[in-house]
Design a protein around this motif. Structure first.
Motif, PDB file in Angstrom:
ATOM      1  N   ASP A 235       0.822  -1.224   0.000  1.00 26.38           N
ATOM      2  CA  ASP A 235       0.000   0.000   0.000  1.00 26.38           C
ATOM      3  C   ASP A 235       0.850   1.266   0.000  1.00 26.38           C
ATOM      4  O   ASP A 235       0.571   2.226   0.732  1.00 26.38           O
ATOM      5  CB  ASP A 235      -0.946  -0.004   1.215  1.00 26.38           C
ATOM      6  CG  ASP A 235      -1.986  -1.112   1.134  1.00 26.38           C
ATOM      7  OD1 ASP A 235      -2.385  -1.459   0.009  1.00 26.38           O
ATOM      8  OD2 ASP A 235      -2.361  -1.651   2.207  1.00 26.38           O
ATOM      9  N   GLN A 236       1.881   1.279  -0.811  1.00 24.62           N
ATOM     10  CA  GLN A 236       2.720   2.463  -0.932  1.00 24.62           C
ATOM     11  C   GLN A 236       2.403   3.269  -2.191  1.00 24.62           C
ATOM     12  O   GLN A 236       2.905   4.374  -2.354  1.00 24.62           O
ATOM     13  CB  GLN A 236       4.204   2.048  -0.963  1.00 24.62           C
ATOM     14  CG  GLN A 236       4.681   1.353   0.302  1.00 24.62           C
ATOM     15  CD  GLN A 236       4.622   2.265   1.496  1.00 24.62           C
ATOM     16  OE1 GLN A 236       5.137   3.385   1.482  1.00 24.62           O
ATOM     17  NE2 GLN A 236       3.958   1.801   2.549  1.00 24.62           N
ATOM     18  N   PHE A 237       1.551   2.713  -3.067  1.00 26.12           N
ATOM     19  CA  PHE A 237       1.255   3.398  -4.323  1.00 26.12           C
ATOM     20  C   PHE A 237       0.242   4.504  -4.083  1.00 26.12           C
ATOM     21  O   PHE A 237      -0.807   4.288  -3.489  1.00 26.12           O
ATOM     22  CB  PHE A 237       0.707   2.397  -5.358  1.00 26.12           C
ATOM     23  CG  PHE A 237       0.469   3.008  -6.708  1.00 26.12           C
ATOM     24  CD1 PHE A 237       1.520   3.238  -7.578  1.00 26.12           C
ATOM     25  CD2 PHE A 237      -0.818   3.352  -7.102  1.00 26.12           C
ATOM     26  CE1 PHE A 237       1.288   3.799  -8.824  1.00 26.12           C
ATOM     27  CE2 PHE A 237      -1.057   3.914  -8.339  1.00 26.12           C
ATOM     28  CZ  PHE A 237       0.002   4.144  -9.212  1.00 26.12           C
ATOM     29  N   ASP A 238       0.563   5.684  -4.565  1.00 37.60           N
ATOM     30  CA  ASP A 238      -0.292   6.852  -4.386  1.00 37.60           C
ATOM     31  C   ASP A 238      -0.848   7.258  -5.753  1.00 37.60           C
ATOM     32  O   ASP A 238      -0.283   8.093  -6.455  1.00 37.60           O
ATOM     33  CB  ASP A 238       0.498   7.997  -3.751  1.00 37.60           C
ATOM     34  CG  ASP A 238      -0.385   9.211  -3.471  1.00 37.60           C
ATOM     35  OD1 ASP A 238      -1.618   9.050  -3.484  1.00 37.60           O
ATOM     36  OD2 ASP A 238       0.174  10.302  -3.262  1.00 37.60           O
ATOM     37  N   GLY A 239      -1.928   6.628  -6.138  1.00 36.57           N
ATOM     38  CA  GLY A 239      -2.521   6.904  -7.442  1.00 36.57           C
ATOM     39  C   GLY A 239      -3.780   6.079  -7.622  1.00 36.57           C
ATOM     40  O   GLY A 239      -4.201   5.315  -6.753  1.00 36.57           O
ATOM     41  N   SER A 240      -4.398   6.237  -8.791  1.00 33.39           N
ATOM     42  CA  SER A 240      -5.643   5.528  -9.079  1.00 33.39           C
ATOM     43  C   SER A 240      -5.352   4.104  -9.530  1.00 33.39           C
ATOM     44  O   SER A 240      -4.210   3.744  -9.831  1.00 33.39           O
ATOM     45  CB  SER A 240      -6.421   6.274 -10.165  1.00 33.39           C
ATOM     46  OG  SER A 240      -5.670   6.272 -11.385  1.00 33.39           O
ATOM     47  N   GLU A 241      -6.402   3.299  -9.599  1.00 37.79           N
ATOM     48  CA  GLU A 241      -6.255   1.918 -10.042  1.00 37.79           C
ATOM     49  C   GLU A 241      -5.869   1.864 -11.517  1.00 37.79           C
ATOM     50  O   GLU A 241      -5.135   0.962 -11.943  1.00 37.79           O
ATOM     51  CB  GLU A 241      -7.559   1.140  -9.800  1.00 37.79           C
ATOM     52  CG  GLU A 241      -7.845   0.853  -8.335  1.00 37.79           C
ATOM     53  CD  GLU A 241      -6.795  -0.050  -7.712  1.00 37.79           C
ATOM     54  OE1 GLU A 241      -6.278  -0.954  -8.407  1.00 37.79           O
ATOM     55  OE2 GLU A 241      -6.472   0.154  -6.526  1.00 37.79           O
ATOM     56  N   GLU A 242      -6.367   2.812 -12.312  1.00 40.36           N
ATOM     57  CA  GLU A 242      -5.985   2.840 -13.724  1.00 40.36           C
ATOM     58  C   GLU A 242      -4.494   3.123 -13.875  1.00 40.36           C
ATOM     59  O   GLU A 242      -3.810   2.500 -14.705  1.00 40.36           O
ATOM     60  CB  GLU A 242      -6.800   3.905 -14.470  1.00 40.36           C
ATOM     61  CG  GLU A 242      -8.280   3.589 -14.623  1.00 40.36           C
ATOM     62  CD  GLU A 242      -9.067   3.854 -13.341  1.00 40.36           C
ATOM     63  OE1 GLU A 242      -8.496   4.433 -12.380  1.00 40.36           O
ATOM     64  OE2 GLU A 242     -10.263   3.470 -13.289  1.00 40.36           O
ATOM     65  N   GLU A 243      -3.965   4.053 -13.070  1.00 40.25           N
ATOM     66  CA  GLU A 243      -2.531   4.349 -13.125  1.00 40.25           C
ATOM     67  C   GLU A 243      -1.709   3.156 -12.645  1.00 40.25           C
ATOM     68  O   GLU A 243      -0.633   2.857 -13.204  1.00 40.25           O
ATOM     69  CB  GLU A 243      -2.223   5.585 -12.274  1.00 40.25           C
ATOM     70  CG  GLU A 243      -2.784   6.866 -12.833  1.00 40.25           C
ATOM     71  CD  GLU A 243      -2.541   8.045 -11.905  1.00 40.25           C
ATOM     72  OE1 GLU A 243      -2.473   9.177 -12.412  1.00 40.25           O
ATOM     73  OE2 GLU A 243      -2.409   7.833 -10.672  1.00 40.25           O
ATOM     74  N   LEU A 244      -2.233   2.458 -11.635  1.00 42.85           N
ATOM     75  CA  LEU A 244      -1.529   1.284 -11.137  1.00 42.85           C
ATOM     76  C   LEU A 244      -1.465   0.203 -12.211  1.00 42.85           C
ATOM     77  O   LEU A 244      -0.415  -0.440 -12.395  1.00 42.85           O
ATOM     78  CB  LEU A 244      -2.230   0.757  -9.886  1.00 42.85           C
ATOM     79  CG  LEU A 244      -1.650  -0.528  -9.282  1.00 42.85           C
ATOM     80  CD1 LEU A 244      -0.189  -0.345  -8.917  1.00 42.85           C
ATOM     81  CD2 LEU A 244      -2.459  -0.952  -8.063  1.00 42.85           C
TER      82      LEU A 244
END
Length: 258
Positions: A235-244
């Motif tokens: 849970d370190q990603f700071d963005g939307s699911e599309e960006e992920l």
């Protein structure tokens, strides 16, 4: 010589009436005691300097300076190591009373007092004696300084993790050609937590491996980013699911636009 004999007055100075050739003095009457600075002394100095220079050049050819990989300012896990003549000061900053909130004490105060004491030593012990035993203040300060430097240098060498240092500076041939114009790369650069461990080039640092080291598919990469793996937190990603998903496709395709 009588007053003024053989001299000419030029203003307030007196010079010889007859010019004499500028011939160096003959020191043969004092063998082993003194010699002319030019050219005798300088010739010996130049010869010794040439021998040391040739020896130093041979040493640099036989043992080239070790090189590390290209410096990465985003590598927060890199452990620096100063040159050997600064190791004692480096070790001093590891102690609790000279680090953290007391860094100024370890970096400025203690070295300032030590070097100041050495500078004042000639004035603190002004006796005519030249033997160390007869000059206790100067000899004691110098002995204390030498022992302290040797001890702190030894402690610094003993405490340093040389294996980790060799790994973090090792030059590794990488076959990955990251497409920096891809959308996935722009998304990656917006994630400070990712850059802190894997570097801004995605090729890894001492804190984390290259992003493309393992052959994961898109779903596995998304799962790892969400849940973490090994020492990597989740849970370190700071963005939307599309960006992920875009980032995962970019990583799964080894740094190329899918």
């Amino acid at each position: 010589m009588q007053r003024g004999k053989g001299m000419k007055f030029v203003g307030d100075s007196r010079i010889p009436a007859e010019r004499k050739p500028n011939i160096p003095k003959d020191y043969s009457e004092y063998p082993g005691k003194t010699e002319a600075f030019w050219p005798n002394f300088l010739l010996k100095e130049w010869m010794i300097g040439a021998v040391f220079l040739i020896g130093f050049l041979c040493l640099t050819i036989a043992h080239p300076a070790p090189l590390e990989r290209v410096a990465d300012p985003t590598d927060s896990g890199y452990i620096p190591l100063p040159d050997w003549y600064f190791l004692f000061l480096y070790q001093l900053l590891k102690y609790e009373y000279a680090a953290g909130d007391f860094t100024v004490i370890g970096a400025v105060v203690i070295p300032g007092i030590a070097f100041g004491a050495l500078l004042l030593a000639p004035w603190l012990d002004r006796g005519p004696e030249r033997r160390p035993m007869k000059r206790p203040i100067g000899s004691g300060l110098m002995l204390l300084a030498v022992v302290s430097i040797i001890f702190l240098t030894w402690e610094s060498v003993d405490d340093h993790d040389w294996e980790a240092a060799a790994q973090q500076g090792e030059i590794v041939d990488v076959d990955y050609d990251v497409d920096e114009s891809a959308e996935g790369y722009d998304i990656y650069l917006s994630q400070d937590s990712c850059i802190g461990c894997h570097g801004d080039d995605m090729l890894g640092t001492s804190a984390g491996p290259p992003v493309f080291e393992s052959d994961y598919d898109v779903d596995e990469i998304i799962e790892i980013i969400h849940e973490g793996i090994g020492s990597m937190p989740g849970d370190q990603f700071d963005g939307s699911e599309e960006e992920l998903e875009t980032l995962a496709e970019f990583i799964a395709n080894d740094g190329q636009e899918p």
